[in-house]
Design a protein around this motif. Structure first.
Motif, PDB file in Angstrom:
ATOM      1  N   LEU A 115       0.830  -1.211   0.000  1.00 46.36           N
ATOM      2  CA  LEU A 115       0.000   0.000   0.000  1.00 46.36           C
ATOM      3  C   LEU A 115       0.859   1.253   0.000  1.00 46.36           C
ATOM      4  N   ARG A 116       1.952   1.236   0.731  1.00 47.01           N
ATOM      5  CA  ARG A 116       2.844   2.395   0.731  1.00 47.01           C
ATOM      6  C   ARG A 116       3.419   2.625  -0.666  1.00 47.01           C
ATOM      7  N   LEU A 117       3.804   1.557  -1.353  1.00 48.89           N
ATOM      8  CA  LEU A 117       4.302   1.699  -2.722  1.00 48.89           C
ATOM      9  C   LEU A 117       3.209   2.204  -3.656  1.00 48.89           C
ATOM     10  N   TRP A 118       2.051   1.596  -3.588  1.00 52.29           N
ATOM     11  CA  TRP A 118       0.962   1.942  -4.490  1.00 52.29           C
ATOM     12  C   TRP A 118       0.535   3.397  -4.325  1.00 52.29           C
ATOM     13  N   LEU A 119       0.480   3.879  -3.086  1.00 50.95           N
ATOM     14  CA  LEU A 119       0.010   5.236  -2.811  1.00 50.95           C
ATOM     15  C   LEU A 119       1.093   6.292  -2.979  1.00 50.95           C
ATOM     16  N   ASP A 120       2.295   5.878  -3.371  1.00 54.20           N
ATOM     17  CA  ASP A 120       3.397   6.828  -3.553  1.00 54.20           C
ATOM     18  C   ASP A 120       3.408   7.383  -4.972  1.00 54.20           C
ATOM     19  N   ALA A 121       2.230   7.706  -5.483  1.00 50.50           N
ATOM     20  CA  ALA A 121       2.140   8.173  -6.862  1.00 50.50           C
ATOM     21  C   ALA A 121       2.879   9.489  -7.067  1.00 50.50           C
ATOM     22  N   GLY A 122       2.974  10.297  -6.021  1.00 46.13           N
ATOM     23  CA  GLY A 122       3.660  11.572  -6.148  1.00 46.13           C
ATOM     24  C   GLY A 122       5.144  11.482  -5.898  1.00 46.13           C
ATOM     25  N   SER A 123       5.681  10.266  -5.809  1.00 45.95           N
ATOM     26  CA  SER A 123       7.109  10.037  -5.576  1.00 45.95           C
ATOM     27  C   SER A 123       7.600  10.775  -4.329  1.00 45.95           C
ATOM     28  N   LEU A 167       8.313   9.280  -1.472  1.00 48.37           N
ATOM     29  CA  LEU A 167       9.278   8.471  -0.732  1.00 48.37           C
ATOM     30  C   LEU A 167      10.665   8.588  -1.360  1.00 48.37           C
ATOM     31  N   PRO A 168      11.720   8.578  -0.545  1.00 48.12           N
ATOM     32  CA  PRO A 168      13.081   8.553  -1.106  1.00 48.12           C
ATOM     33  C   PRO A 168      13.300   7.279  -1.917  1.00 48.12           C
ATOM     34  N   ASP A 169      14.141   7.364  -2.943  1.00 44.10           N
ATOM     35  CA  ASP A 169      14.388   6.207  -3.808  1.00 44.10           C
ATOM     36  C   ASP A 169      14.883   5.011  -3.012  1.00 44.10           C
ATOM     37  N   GLU A 170      15.732   5.232  -2.032  1.00 43.21           N
ATOM     38  CA  GLU A 170      16.257   4.123  -1.237  1.00 43.21           C
ATOM     39  C   GLU A 170      15.138   3.425  -0.474  1.00 43.21           C
ATOM     40  N   GLU A 171      14.189   4.185   0.037  1.00 41.02           N
ATOM     41  CA  GLU A 171      13.067   3.579   0.746  1.00 41.02           C
ATOM     42  C   GLU A 171      12.187   2.777  -0.205  1.00 41.02           C
ATOM     43  N   VAL A 172      12.013   3.276  -1.424  1.00 43.10           N
ATOM     44  CA  VAL A 172      11.245   2.542  -2.427  1.00 43.10           C
ATOM     45  C   VAL A 172      11.911   1.194  -2.708  1.00 43.10           C
TER      46      VAL A 172
END
Length: 204
Positions: free
Chosen positions: A114-122, A124-129
């Motif tokens: 869910l955190r990945l899916w809802l990160d549409a606005g980018s 999250l830091p790339d490392e966290e992704v």
């Protein structure tokens, strides 16, 4: 005083020390705007967190959760249960498959998806992704291949990797390979075809 009024008057921290689990309870101040802490599955299941690396585990009674929650639910809990019910119906085993360690809270595969899916606005830091993808793959591996769950996840996983491939960079190929390795055999070829070009990328 109703339970809701009592609950709103308190802040609770879930802590762990050499003696085991504990709660730190304090009165909530009027200007206290702190968000509730992330629920740590280490604490809930008395799983010992590792300081280095990851640990994953699976709890098998996910299908009893909505029944127990419905019996105990008031209005607030009922609202949350209504949101969670489609996830339990569709991805039940992944709701209770947890990944933790490395000094962070343990979360479920569904929480991380869910955190990945809802990160549409980018946001999250790339490392966290990248870490979220690794945790999802580790959780899928622990839960084991479930064809029904895999079919439901496949479109989401393909879309997420399409969206995030630039942010994954050189990690794109190992990310796809780790996700493919966790899918049931009959679904792996679909993921391979969908991201065939990624398999030509150099791996770190």
């Amino acid at each position: 005083m109703e339970w809701a009024d009592f609950a709103l008057a308190l802040n609770v921290s879930h802590v762990r020390d050499v003696a085991g689990r504990d709660l730190h309870i304090r009165l909530r101040q009027e200007d206290d705007t702190a968000r509730p802490e992330v629920v740590d599955a280490h604490w809930m299941y008395q799983a010992t967190p590792r300081e280095a690396g990851h640990v994953t585990w699976y709890v098998a009674y996910w299908d009893d959760m909505w029944h127990k929650a419905r019996l105990a639910a008031g209005t607030t809990e009922g609202v949350l249960l209504q949101v969670a019910q489609p996830l339990l119906e569709s991805l039940g085993p992944l709701v209770t498959t947890f990944n933790g360690g490395g000094g962070r809270s343990a979360t479920s595969v569904v929480h991380d998806l869910l955190r990945l899916w809802l990160d549409a606005g980018s946001a999250l830091p790339d490392e966290e992704v990248r870490q979220l993808y690794a945790r999802v793959a580790a959780g899928l591996d622990t839960a084991g291949p479930d064809v029904t769950v895999g079919r439901r996840l496949l479109p989401l996983l393909c879309d997420l990797v399409d969206r995030d491939r630039d942010r994954l960079g050189a990690h794109a190929r190992p990310t796809v390979e780790s996700l493919v390795s966790c899918l049931p055999t009959e679904l792996r070829e679909h993921m391979n075809r969908h991201h065939a070009d990624l398999f030509s990328l150099p791996s770190e």
